[in-house]
Enzyme design. Structure first.
Site, PDB file in Angstrom:
ATOM      1  CG  ASN A 154      -0.325   0.239   2.609  1.00  0.00           C
ATOM      2  OD1 ASN A 154       0.358   0.908   2.817  1.00  0.00           O
ATOM      3  ND2 ASN A 154      -0.452  -1.072   3.327  1.00  0.00           N
ATOM      4  CG  ASP A 158      -7.418  -5.458  14.052  1.00  0.00           C
ATOM      5  OD1 ASP A 158      -6.631  -4.940  14.685  1.00  0.00           O
ATOM      6  OD2 ASP A 158      -8.193  -5.101  13.541  1.00  0.00           O
ATOM      7  CB  ILE A 159      -1.416  -5.712  14.952  1.00  0.00           C
ATOM      8  CG1 ILE A 159      -1.031  -6.397  13.772  1.00  0.00           C
ATOM      9  CG2 ILE A 159      -0.277  -5.570  15.900  1.00  0.00           C
ATOM     10  CD1 ILE A 159      -0.075  -5.711  12.796  1.00  0.00           C
ATOM     11  CE  LYS A 200     -11.174   2.032  10.488  1.00  0.00           C
ATOM     12  NZ  LYS A 200     -10.553   2.570   9.557  1.00  0.00           N
TER      13      LYS A 200
HETATM   14  N1  CTP Z   1      -4.447  -2.328  12.269  1.00  0.00           N
HETATM   15  C1  CTP Z   1      -3.890  -3.432  12.684  1.00  0.00           C
HETATM   16  N2  CTP Z   1      -4.089  -4.417  12.114  1.00  0.00           N
HETATM   17  C2  CTP Z   1      -4.575  -4.870  11.010  1.00  0.00           C
HETATM   18  C3  CTP Z   1      -5.152  -3.654  10.349  1.00  0.00           C
HETATM   19  C4  CTP Z   1      -5.240  -2.255  11.301  1.00  0.00           C
HETATM   20  O1  CTP Z   1      -3.477  -3.402  14.066  1.00  0.00           O
HETATM   21  N3  CTP Z   1      -4.691  -5.973  10.490  1.00  0.00           N
HETATM   22  C5  CTP Z   1      -4.536  -1.048  12.853  1.00  0.00           C
HETATM   23  C6  CTP Z   1      -3.699   0.220  12.144  1.00  0.00           C
HETATM   24  O2  CTP Z   1      -2.305   0.241  12.463  1.00  0.00           O
HETATM   25  C7  CTP Z   1      -4.428   1.385  12.454  1.00  0.00           C
HETATM   26  C8  CTP Z   1      -5.926   1.032  13.021  1.00  0.00           C
HETATM   27  O3  CTP Z   1      -5.864  -0.702  13.026  1.00  0.00           O
HETATM   28  O4  CTP Z   1      -3.875   2.033  13.589  1.00  0.00           O
HETATM   29  C9  CTP Z   1      -6.959   1.255  11.866  1.00  0.00           C
HETATM   30  O5  CTP Z   1      -6.315   0.668  10.662  1.00  0.00           O
HETATM   31  P1  CTP Z   1      -7.564   0.737   9.299  1.00  0.00           P
HETATM   32  O6  CTP Z   1      -6.845  -0.066   8.338  1.00  0.00           O
HETATM   33  O7  CTP Z   1      -8.021   2.094   9.116  1.00  0.00           O
HETATM   34  O8  CTP Z   1      -8.708   0.008  10.023  1.00  0.00           O
HETATM   35  P2  CTP Z   1      -9.405  -1.405   9.667  1.00  0.00           P
HETATM   36  O9  CTP Z   1      -9.749  -2.134  11.227  1.00  0.00           O
HETATM   37  O10 CTP Z   1      -8.406  -2.161   8.906  1.00  0.00           O
HETATM   38  O11 CTP Z   1     -10.700  -0.954   9.253  1.00  0.00           O
HETATM   39  P3  CTP Z   1     -11.026  -0.763   7.527  1.00  0.00           P
HETATM   40  O12 CTP Z   1     -10.050  -1.183   6.645  1.00  0.00           O
HETATM   41  O13 CTP Z   1     -12.515  -1.248   7.451  1.00  0.00           O
HETATM   42  O14 CTP Z   1     -11.425   0.849   7.318  1.00  0.00           O
END
Ligand code: CTP
Length: 406
Positions: free
Chosen positions: A212, A308-309, A339
């Site tokens: 990305n 999801d970390i 979120k």
């Molecule tokens: N994040 C994470 N692990 C993932 C995806 C996201 O820890 N697998 C963390 C990112 O580092 C950020 C936060 O979650 O701090 C939000 O990331 P984002 O990608 O905007 O959120 P998502 O939960 O993936 O929501 P969406 O893609 O549906 O917008």
């Protein structure tokens, strides 16, 4: 009374030739207002734009323009001047100045001082956008960064030449804020801060991946500011070509799963986790061991979801204070608040992406949201935003039930 941000700091300001030199006059005034003692060195080119007398009047000190000034050399020679400085700040830094510093020239006073000083050097580029984007300038800047020179900006916007793009000098207030971060009080002393930054790459085969557009700059600026404020700072970095900020301990990872493992291993011994990484949500179910060949047929890539970390860190027995990021193109506040709640975060930093903000650029604006409040951090250089974010994070951390009680 609160101490001034640059109280007693001796700033050697180098002014190089460019239309933004007129802004350096305001910078001198503001540096002095911030408590700094200022001496100005101008290049030959700079004197074509602003007179030395202007800087002399504003700085209250004689201005030097040449190496070959016998009376000045007798008073404060170039080596003494280099030693005198606590900070060397070059603003505006022209493309020519950056090239000369990168090569290590010593044939004018300013370039000589940059070589001869042991003080931190900060450059604030200002030039036409094409000149900034040119591979030669970019290579010079990368080299200077690698050597520890701090590069502030440039900002983007309308230019004196009538073009619009990257190349404007940062505003004096932003420059001062960024310099002050490096010298400021150690407000985060005793805290252990973990930052994740950059993109993740999910391999498809040995030569291809899904990635990305995250540049990592926001997260690196946060780690830099955290260390500068005295925090014991660890950085888990996705694949980016950025130098490690001073005083930060760095672990490089590539995929979301690697980042997950590194962050989960480190999180329990940190007080605060700031998740600035743009973690890939999906990865190919199977990574091909050999390069996929085209056959004329469409190929199908099955994607599975990554862990999801943040959510996993939030489920630890005693999770650190959690700050997430939300990059959104629409309905910023609503999605970000969702979120915050869903991921059990203590704070979320929401940024609008698109319109030259967020990804792949030097500036950002953030909306900080927590359970019972919010605050907008207006568009500024990522370093300035990082310092402001950390101030707010520290304050909310100390007010939270997660704060370590001594
Ligand atoms: N994040 C994470 N692990 C993932 C995806 C996201 O820890 N697998 C963390 C990112 O580092 C950020 C936060 O979650 O701090 C939000 O990331 P984002 O990608 O905007 O959120 P998502 O939960 O993936 O929501 P969406 O893609 O549906 O917008």
């Amino acid at each position: 009374m609160a101490a001034l941000p640059l109280d007693g700091v001796r700033v050697l300001l180098g002014v190089t030739g460019g239309i933004a030199a007129y802004k350096a006059a305001d910078l001198v005034r503001r540096l002095r207002d911030a408590g700094a003692e200022v001496r100005v060195v101008m290049t030959e080119g700079a004197t074509q734009f602003v007179t030395p007398l202007t800087f002399q009047a504003l700085s209250g000190n004689p201005v030097r323009t040449t190496l070959w000034d016998s009376s000045a050399e007798a008073a404060m020679g170039h080596i003494e001047l280099a030693r005198w400085a606590d900070e060397v700040l070059v603003a505006p830094a022209s493309a020519d100045a950056l090239a000369r510093f990168a090569v290590g020239r010593a044939d004018d006073l300013l370039a000589t001082l940059v070589l001869a000083t042991a003080a931190p050097v900060t450059v604030v580029p200002a030039m036409n956008r094409q000149m900034w984007a040119h591979a030669a300038t970019q290579a010079n800047v990368a080299l200077l960064r690698q050597r520890g020179v701090r590069v502030l900006g440039p900002a983007s916007g309308g230019q004196a030449c009538g073009e619009v793009g990257d190349g404007r000098m940062l505003e004096p207030a932003d420059i001062i804020a960024a310099v002050a971060v490096g010298r400021g009080p150690k407000t985060l002393e005793g805290l252990r801060i973990l930052v994740s930054a950059g993109p993740t790459f999910e391999d498809i085969d040995p030569v291809r991946y899904i990635g990305n557009r995250s540049s990592g700059r926001m997260g690196f600026a946060i780690a830099e500011a955290a260390a500068a404020h005295g925090a014991d700072t660890s950085l888990v970095a996705g694949p980016v070509a950025l130098p490690t900020p001073p005083g930060v301990s760095r672990r490089n990872v590539r995929s979301a799963r690697e980042m997950h493992d590194a962050v989960l291993a480190a999180a329990p011994v940190h007080d605060i986790y700031i998740a600035a990484a743009a973690v890939g949500d999906f990865r190919p179910e199977v990574v091909s061991a050999s390069k996929l060949k085209k056959s004329g047929e469409p190929i199908r890539l099955d994607l599975v979801q990554n862990p999801d970390i943040l959510a996993d860190v939030a489920s630890l027995d005693a999770p650190p204070f959690l700050v997430g990021f939300a990059a959104e193109t629409d309905e910023l506040e609503r999605y970000a608040r969702g979120k915050l709640e869903r991921k059990k975060l203590d704070m979320i930093a929401a940024n609008q992406v698109g319109n030259d903000l967020g990804f792949e650029c030097a500036e950002n604006a953030l909306l900080l949201i927590w359970a019972d409040g919010s605050e907008q951090l207006e568009r500024a250089d990522k370093r300035v935003i990082a310092a402001a974010l950390l101030d707010r994070v520290a304050a909310r951390y100390r007010a939270s039930s997660k704060a370590r009680r001594a």
